[in-house]
Design a protein around this motif. Sequence first.
Motif, PDB file in Angstrom:
ATOM      1  N   LEU A  81       0.815  -1.208   0.000  1.00  0.00           N
ATOM      2  CA  LEU A  81       0.000   0.000   0.000  1.00  0.00           C
ATOM      3  C   LEU A  81       0.857   1.269   0.000  1.00  0.00           C
ATOM      4  O   LEU A  81       0.691   2.145  -0.840  1.00  0.00           O
ATOM      5  CB  LEU A  81      -0.919   0.007   1.225  1.00  0.00           C
ATOM      6  N   TYR A  82       1.779   1.356   0.960  1.00  0.00           N
ATOM      7  CA  TYR A  82       2.550   2.587   1.168  1.00  0.00           C
ATOM      8  C   TYR A  82       4.015   2.259   1.477  1.00  0.00           C
ATOM      9  O   TYR A  82       4.446   2.325   2.627  1.00  0.00           O
ATOM     10  CB  TYR A  82       1.951   3.405   2.316  1.00  0.00           C
ATOM     11  N   PRO A  83       4.797   1.903   0.471  1.00  0.00           N
ATOM     12  CA  PRO A  83       6.196   1.523   0.730  1.00  0.00           C
ATOM     13  C   PRO A  83       7.093   2.690   1.105  1.00  0.00           C
ATOM     14  O   PRO A  83       8.057   2.518   1.854  1.00  0.00           O
ATOM     15  CB  PRO A  83       6.642   0.893  -0.596  1.00  0.00           C
ATOM     16  N   ASN A  84       6.794   3.901   0.599  1.00  0.00           N
ATOM     17  CA  ASN A  84       7.690   5.033   0.815  1.00  0.00           C
ATOM     18  C   ASN A  84       6.885   6.333   0.837  1.00  0.00           C
ATOM     19  O   ASN A  84       5.671   6.336   0.624  1.00  0.00           O
ATOM     20  CB  ASN A  84       8.774   5.083  -0.271  1.00  0.00           C
ATOM     21  N   ALA A  85       7.581   7.429   1.099  1.00  0.00           N
ATOM     22  CA  ALA A  85       6.901   8.723   1.196  1.00  0.00           C
ATOM     23  C   ALA A  85       6.235   9.120  -0.109  1.00  0.00           C
ATOM     24  O   ALA A  85       5.116   9.663  -0.113  1.00  0.00           O
ATOM     25  CB  ALA A  85       7.903   9.791   1.634  1.00  0.00           C
ATOM     26  N   ALA A  86       6.900   8.858  -1.224  1.00  0.00           N
ATOM     27  CA  ALA A  86       6.350   9.240  -2.527  1.00  0.00           C
ATOM     28  C   ALA A  86       5.021   8.541  -2.796  1.00  0.00           C
ATOM     29  O   ALA A  86       4.093   9.143  -3.356  1.00  0.00           O
ATOM     30  CB  ALA A  86       7.351   8.908  -3.632  1.00  0.00           C
ATOM     31  N   SER A  87       4.916   7.291  -2.387  1.00  0.00           N
ATOM     32  CA  SER A  87       3.687   6.537  -2.640  1.00  0.00           C
ATOM     33  C   SER A  87       2.512   7.118  -1.854  1.00  0.00           C
ATOM     34  O   SER A  87       1.368   7.090  -2.324  1.00  0.00           O
ATOM     35  CB  SER A  87       3.886   5.059  -2.283  1.00  0.00           C
ATOM     36  N   VAL A  88       2.790   7.640  -0.657  1.00  0.00           N
ATOM     37  CA  VAL A  88       1.739   8.280   0.130  1.00  0.00           C
ATOM     38  C   VAL A  88       1.375   9.631  -0.481  1.00  0.00           C
ATOM     39  O   VAL A  88       0.204   9.938  -0.707  1.00  0.00           O
ATOM     40  CB  VAL A  88       2.176   8.459   1.596  1.00  0.00           C
ATOM     41  N   TYR A  89       2.393  10.424  -0.764  1.00  0.00           N
ATOM     42  CA  TYR A  89       2.154  11.778  -1.266  1.00  0.00           C
ATOM     43  C   TYR A  89       1.336  11.768  -2.551  1.00  0.00           C
ATOM     44  O   TYR A  89       0.430  12.592  -2.729  1.00  0.00           O
ATOM     45  CB  TYR A  89       3.480  12.493  -1.490  1.00  0.00           C
TER      46      TYR A  89
END
Length: 279
Positions: free
Chosen positions: A162-170
């Motif tokens: 779902l959310y591996p890193n900051a970019a994926s969340v942003y």
Amino acid sequence: MNTRRGFVKKSVAGLFAANMISVPEKSEAGSVVKKTPDTFNLAMAGYSFVHFNLDQSLEMMKKTDVHYLCIKDFHLPLNSTPEQIQAFHAKLKEADVKGYAVGPIYTKTTADIDNAFEYAKKVGVKLIVGIPAHADLKYVEKKVKEYDIKFAIHNHGPEDKLYPNAASVYKLVKDLDERVGLCFDMGHNQRDNQDPSNDLWKYSKRIFDIHLKNVTAANKDGKTCELGRGIIDISLFVKMLRKIKYAGACSLEYEKDMKDPLAGIAESVGYFRGVCDAG
């Protein structure tokens, strides 16, 4: 024989001695310039104490002189009564600790999200750290508007689909209400071969909370380690915190030696404060 506990004792003693050295008010270099206080606070992520009850956890925080806590539900269950919440806060107050957020809270349904926001409201915090499904992000946005409580999505590294890193969340929250953002786990971000300091800069406007840690490698095999012993440049990270004027918590999440974490926590806290003082 040099043990880790011995190293920690020597490091703490050295820092204490350095702080005791008097500095003349004037010198050839001119007047002493007072350091501007940092806008961020050192805190503890409750998950660091997963094997300990609240009293034991607060005792470790007392020993390391940390006064902010992200509250986990194994210390204060989601279904806590008002009386239990009141007793919990009384214990924190007695220990000179403030609970500033709750989570991480995993939510699989919109009902779970409802419960998380109601829990945060009852606990009296303005920040939830959570892991919602992608399909529920618009619902999270709705609840953020309803409760005026920020929601920070936690990234969990290369294993996290779902959310591996900051970019994926942003990428998923940038067009949502500005109160939906990130709990930036810098260690898991590094484990996904991303640059923590660079991403702190890039996504700073949506970073509401930070899980402070270091790791041994920039891949899925990287493990949490003492803050000064990993591959992340903590000094550079602190400089970036100051550059963006980050005003949230840096919550140490220590996931090594979790059944006996005090020495590693103390070393990490001492290292972080030393870096901040030297900067």
